[in-house]
Scaffold this motif. Structure first.
Motif, PDB file in Angstrom:
ATOM      1  N   GLN A  39      77.808  52.806  62.454  1.00  0.00           N
ATOM      2  CA  GLN A  39      77.571  51.574  61.676  1.00  0.00           C
ATOM      3  C   GLN A  39      76.247  51.644  60.906  1.00  0.00           C
ATOM      4  N   LYS A  40      75.627  52.815  60.915  1.00  0.00           N
ATOM      5  CA  LYS A  40      74.395  53.083  60.147  1.00  0.00           C
ATOM      6  C   LYS A  40      73.132  52.468  60.756  1.00  0.00           C
ATOM      7  N   ALA A  41      73.228  51.968  61.994  1.00  0.00           N
ATOM      8  CA  ALA A  41      72.011  51.449  62.633  1.00  0.00           C
ATOM      9  C   ALA A  41      71.093  52.608  62.995  1.00  0.00           C
ATOM     10  N   ARG A  42      69.796  52.320  63.148  1.00  0.00           N
ATOM     11  CA  ARG A  42      68.843  53.343  63.636  1.00  0.00           C
ATOM     12  C   ARG A  42      68.872  53.305  65.155  1.00  0.00           C
ATOM     13  N   VAL A  43      68.891  54.483  65.765  1.00  0.00           N
ATOM     14  CA  VAL A  43      68.985  54.514  67.219  1.00  0.00           C
ATOM     15  C   VAL A  43      67.758  55.195  67.817  1.00  0.00           C
ATOM     16  N   LEU A  44      67.109  54.479  68.708  1.00  0.00           N
ATOM     17  CA  LEU A  44      65.959  55.014  69.434  1.00  0.00           C
ATOM     18  C   LEU A  44      66.356  55.096  70.908  1.00  0.00           C
ATOM     19  N   ALA A  45      66.205  56.291  71.492  1.00  0.00           N
ATOM     20  CA  ALA A  45      66.556  56.458  72.913  1.00  0.00           C
ATOM     21  C   ALA A  45      65.301  56.380  73.774  1.00  0.00           C
ATOM     22  N   LEU A  49      75.929  54.382  71.578  1.00  0.00           N
ATOM     23  CA  LEU A  49      75.017  55.032  70.619  1.00  0.00           C
ATOM     24  C   LEU A  49      75.797  55.534  69.400  1.00  0.00           C
ATOM     25  N   ARG A  50      76.914  56.206  69.682  1.00  0.00           N
ATOM     26  CA  ARG A  50      77.698  56.772  68.571  1.00  0.00           C
ATOM     27  C   ARG A  50      78.251  55.658  67.680  1.00  0.00           C
ATOM     28  N   ARG A  72      69.380  63.650  72.255  1.00  0.00           N
ATOM     29  CA  ARG A  72      69.703  64.618  71.204  1.00  0.00           C
ATOM     30  C   ARG A  72      70.453  63.966  70.052  1.00  0.00           C
ATOM     31  N   GLU A  73      71.266  62.959  70.372  1.00  0.00           N
ATOM     32  CA  GLU A  73      72.070  62.345  69.312  1.00  0.00           C
ATOM     33  C   GLU A  73      71.383  61.132  68.685  1.00  0.00           C
ATOM     34  N   SER A  74      70.206  60.765  69.182  1.00  0.00           N
ATOM     35  CA  SER A  74      69.523  59.583  68.653  1.00  0.00           C
ATOM     36  C   SER A  74      68.615  59.968  67.490  1.00  0.00           C
ATOM     37  N   ASP A  75      68.245  58.959  66.685  1.00  0.00           N
ATOM     38  CA  ASP A  75      67.332  59.244  65.565  1.00  0.00           C
ATOM     39  C   ASP A  75      65.924  59.499  66.073  1.00  0.00           C
ATOM     40  N   ALA A  76      65.581  58.887  67.182  1.00  0.00           N
ATOM     41  CA  ALA A  76      64.232  59.025  67.720  1.00  0.00           C
ATOM     42  C   ALA A  76      64.315  58.899  69.220  1.00  0.00           C
ATOM     43  N   VAL A  77      63.307  59.425  69.913  1.00  0.00           N
ATOM     44  CA  VAL A  77      63.347  59.352  71.379  1.00  0.00           C
ATOM     45  C   VAL A  77      61.953  59.141  71.939  1.00  0.00           C
TER      46      VAL A  77
END
Ligand code: M6R
Length: 620
Positions: free
Chosen positions: A373-379, A367-368, A390-395
Motif C-alpha cells: 500500500q506504499k506505506a513506509r515500514v520501520l521494524a 508488513l508486506r 530485511r524487508e522493512s524500509d528501516a530498522v
C-alpha cells in the motif's frame, strides 16, 4: 516454530545436530528427530515430546557414526505430536530424509498425486509429500554435481505456503540441501564444515560466521565445494555474509534455573544496550540506522504500530508516548487482524512493526501488506538479519541479545524503549519538541537501567507473594493509561507460564461489567500510576482499588516509592522507583514477570517451554 539443524563436516554429526537442537528447542517441543547418513544409508531416530525423550532413546539405541546429519524439533501443525508425525520424514524408497518448518498449503493435491503412484504415507503431516516428491524428482534428474539441489529447486517450485526444507539423500554422502520461502534459515560457515539453522543459536558453539538467505532460494552445503546458493530457477545468488555479535555463553543459562530468570536479570544491560550509541552528547537522539530521510519523517501524518502478543503490548505503550511527544495520531493493531480489514495506508503513513524474533508470520504478512500500500515500514526487532528487518524500509535493532525463554521479558522492555526512541526521534526531526525537552527525556531514558536494577534487587517479597498465589484459579490485572498495557502484559505472562486464567483490564472499564468477576478473595493486581501523573489518573486508580476491595478482592498494588495513598486499600504493596509516567512500564512490568515466573515454578511447570507454545510463531 520448529527448529532446524543441518551439518556437513568432520565432526560427529549426531553430536553437532543434538547440540543445535538443544539450543533451538525453544522454537517447538512437541517432538524431535534426527537423520544421519553413513555408508550410503540413512538412519533416523524420532520421538514425541521434548528432546530429552529422543536423547534417552539415542543413548540406548544409538545411530551409526557419521559426519553429515539433519535434526528437527517440532511445533505441530498438520498431524498431532506423535512419533509417526515427528520429523525427519523419509521417502518410501528410503533414499531421502526431509525436515520442514512451515506449512505446505497445497499438500493435499500433492499427496493425492503421490498416492496415485502407489506411495503409502506413514504420517499425517504435510511434510511427508516433500520426501516422496524429492525422491521421485531426484531419480529423474541427470547425474552430476548439484543433482540434489536441482531436485530441490524443482520440488520447491511446486510448493505453496511457507517452508524451510532441509534434505539429505543416501546417494549424496557429502551434501545437505535446503530451500527457503517465508520461513527462517541461516547458514553457518566454519573451517571445512557447514551448518544450517533456523537461527544462529544452532551453530554458535562452532562458528560466528553466517550467511543470510533470501526468499525462494536453495542452498547446497557440500563437504568440498562449500556453500552454493541459487534462486528456485537455478540462477546463482551471492548471499550476504555477517558475523554474529554474541557468543555461545550468551545462549547458556549461566547458573540460573531458567532462561527466563536469566533474561529478566539481563534487563538493565539489555535496555542500556538498546540506548547505546543512540543518545548524543548534547542530549539529542542519533538514529543513523533509520534510513528514512528527515523529509520522509516530516511527511508522516499517521502511525500504525503492528505486532503480536507481548510485542503488541509494547505497541500499546508506544501509542501513549508517540502521540504525546509528536501529536501524530497512532493506531495500534494486532498483526493478524491488520491486513484483513483493509486499513487506510499511503506514502505518508509510517507502519512500525515490532517483533523480537523478526520471523513472526502474522507480522511479516502485515508488513508486506503495508509495503504493497506504499506505506513506509520501520521494524523494531531483536534478531539481526531476520526476515522482518530485511524487508522493512528501516530498522531499529533492540540489541537485547538472544532471548530463549518462550515468554518474552527483555525482548519486551527493549521493544518499549525502542518505541520511545522512535517517538522522540520523530518529535526531534519534526521540531515539535525543543532540544532541551528532548534532552530532558533522554536523561530520563539514561536512568532506566539503574531503575530496573533497583526493582530487581527487591523481588524477594514478590516471590514470596507468588508462592501464596500458586493455587489460585484466576487473577485479574488492572491499569490505566500506560498501566493498562502493563496489566495486559502481566496477565499474558501468567496465562502462558502458569496456565492460570488471567485477564488485564483498563481499570476504569471494570465497572462496565467485568467487576462481576470479583468474589471474596479474588486476587487483583493493580498497576498504579505516579501521583504526579496527568489529570489525576492516580486518584482514579486509587478509587478503583477501593471499588474492587469493597467487593472482596485481595489487592496487590504496584506503586511508586513514597505513594502512601494506596496503603489503606492494599493487601500487598510492591514498590517501584519514581519514574516519569510515560516511561513507568519499563519498571512496573518487571515485578509482573517475576510474579508469573515464580508462580509457574511453584506449580512445577516448565517455565522456559510452556505447553502448546513456541518462541517464534512462523505460521499464520
Ligand atoms: O517474535 P515476536 O516479538 O514477533 O513474537 C510475538 C509474540 O509471539 C510473542 O511476544 C509472544 O506473545 C510471547 N510468547 C509472549 O511472552
Amino acid at each position: 516454530m520448529c527448529g532446524i539443524v543441518g551439518y556437513v563436516g568432520s565432526k560427529d554429526s549426531l553430536d553437532v545436530v543434538l547440540e543445535g537442537l538443544r539450543r533451538l528447542e525453544y522454537r517447538g517441543y512437541d517432538s524431535a528427530g534426527v537423520a544421519v547418513l553413513a555408508d550410503g544409508r540413512l538412519s533416523t531416530a524420532k520421538k514425541a515430546g521434548k528432546l530429552a525423550n529422543l536423547e534417552k532413546e539415542l543413548a540406548e539405541a544409538g545411530l551409526p557414526a557419521s559426519t553429515i546429519g539433519i535434526g528437527h524439533t517440532r511445533w505441530a501443525t498438520h498431524g498431532g505430536p506423535t512419533d509417526r508425525n515427528a520429523h525427519p520424514h523419509v521417502s518410501a524408497d528410503g533414499s531421502v530424509a526431509v525436515i520442514h518448518n512451515g506449512i505446505i498449503e497445497n499438500f493435499a493435491p500433492l499427496r493425492a498425486e503421490c498416492e496415485a503412484t502407489g506411495v503409502e504415507f506413514s504420517s499425517e503431516t504435510d511434510t511427508e509429500v516433500v520426501a516422496h516428491l524429492l525422491a521421485a524428482v531426484y531419480a529423474e534428474t541427470p547425474e552430476g554435481s548439484g543433482r540434489l539441489a536441482e531436485a530441490m529447486r524443482t520440488v520447491s517450485r511446486r510448493l505453496e505456503g511457507a517452508f524451510t526444507l532441509v534434505a539429505t539423500h543416501a546417494a549424496e554422502p557429502d551434501t545437505v540441501v535446503a530451500s527457503r520461502r517465508n520461513s527462517p534459515l541461516v547458514v553457518g560457515v566454519g573451517e571445512g564444515e557447514y551448518f544450517l539453522g533456523s537461527d544462529v543459536a544452532a551453530f554458535i558453539a562452532h562458528t560466528r560466521n553466517a550467511l543470510e538467505l533470501g526468499q525462494d532460494q536453495v542452498v547446497e552445503l557440500h563437504r568440498t565445494r562449500g556453500v552454493t546458493v541459487t534462486d528456485f530457477d537455478g540462477a546463482s545468488v551471492e548471499p550476504t555474509a555477517y558475523t554474529v555479535d554474541w557468543d555461545a555463553a550468551a545462549a547458556e543459562k549461566g547458573g540460573y534455573d531458567w532462561f527466563m530468570l536469566k533474561e529478566i536479570a539481563e534487563q538493565p544491560q539489555a535496555v542500556a544496550d538498546t540506548l547505546l550509541g543512540r543518545l548524543g552528547e548534547q542530549g539529542e537522539l542519533v538514529l543513523d540506522e533509520v534510513r528514512l530521510s528527515d523529509q520522509d519523517l516530516r511527511d508522516i501524518d499517521k502511525v500504525f504500530v503492528v505486532a503480536c502478543g507481548t510485542a503488541y503490548h509494547a505497541g500499546l505503550i508506544a501509542k501513549y508516548a508517540i502521540e504525546h511527544w509528536t501529536r501524530i495520531p497512532v493506531e495500534v493493531e494486532l498483526a493478524s487482524e491488520f491486513r484483513y480489514r483493509d486499513p487506510v495506508l499511503d506514502r505518508s503513513t509510517l507502519v512500525v512493526v515490532v517483533s523480537q524474533s523478526g520471523e513472526t508470520m502474522d507480522t511479516l504478512m502485515a508488513l508486506r501488506h503495508a509495503k504493497d500500500q506504499k506505506a513506509r515500514v520501520l521494524a523494531i526487532c531483536n534478531a539481526n538479519g531476520s526476515t522482518i528487518p530485511r524487508e522493512s524500509d528501516a530498522v531499529l535493532y533492540t540489541h537485547a541479545g538472544p532471548e530463549v525463554a518462550v515468554a518474552s521479558t527483555k525482548g519486551f522492555l527493549t521493544q518499549v524503549v525502542a518505541c520511545y526512541l522512535v517517538g522522540l526521534f520523530l518529535a526531534q526531526v519534526r521540531g515539535v519538541k525543543y532540544a532541551d525537552e528532548v534532552a530532558a527525556i533522554v536523561e530520563d531514558l539514561r536512568a532506566l537501567p539503574d531503575q530496573i536494577r533497583a526493582v530487581l534487587s527487591s523481588m524477594d517479597p514478590v516471590r514470596e507473594l507468588a508462592r501464596s498465589l500458586a493455587t489460585e484459579d484466576t487473577l485479574l490485572f488492572l491499569g490505566r493509561h500506560v498501566g493498562y498495557p502493563v496489566a495486559l502484559e502481566g496477565a499474558l505472562k501468567l496465562k502462558e507460564l502458569a496456565y492460570i486464567h488471567a485477564e488485564g483490564f483498563a481499570a476504569g472499564e471494570l465497572k462496565h461489567g467485568s467487576i462481576a468477576l470479583i468474589d471474596q478473595g479474588t486476587p487483583v493486581v493493580v498497576v498504579v500510576p505516579s501521583p504526579r501523573s496527568r489529570e489525576s489518573v492516580h486518584g482514579k486508580v486509587v478509587s478503583n482499588i477501593q471499588e474492587v476491595r469493597a467487593r472482596g478482592a485481595r489487592t496487590i498494588v504496584i506503586a511508586e516509592d513514597g505513594d502512601d495513598d494506596v496503603l489503606p486499600y492494599a493487601d500487598h504493596v510492591i514498590r517501584v522507583p519514581r519514574t516519569p509516567t510515560l516511561l513507568a512500564p519499563v519498571v512496573t512490568t518487571v515485578p509482573l514477570q517475576v510474579l508469573a515466573c515464580e508462580i509457574a515454578s511453584t506449580r512445577g511447570l516448565d517455565v522456559d517451554q510452556p505447553r502448546n507454545l513456541a518462541k517464534s510463531v512462523t505460521v499464520e
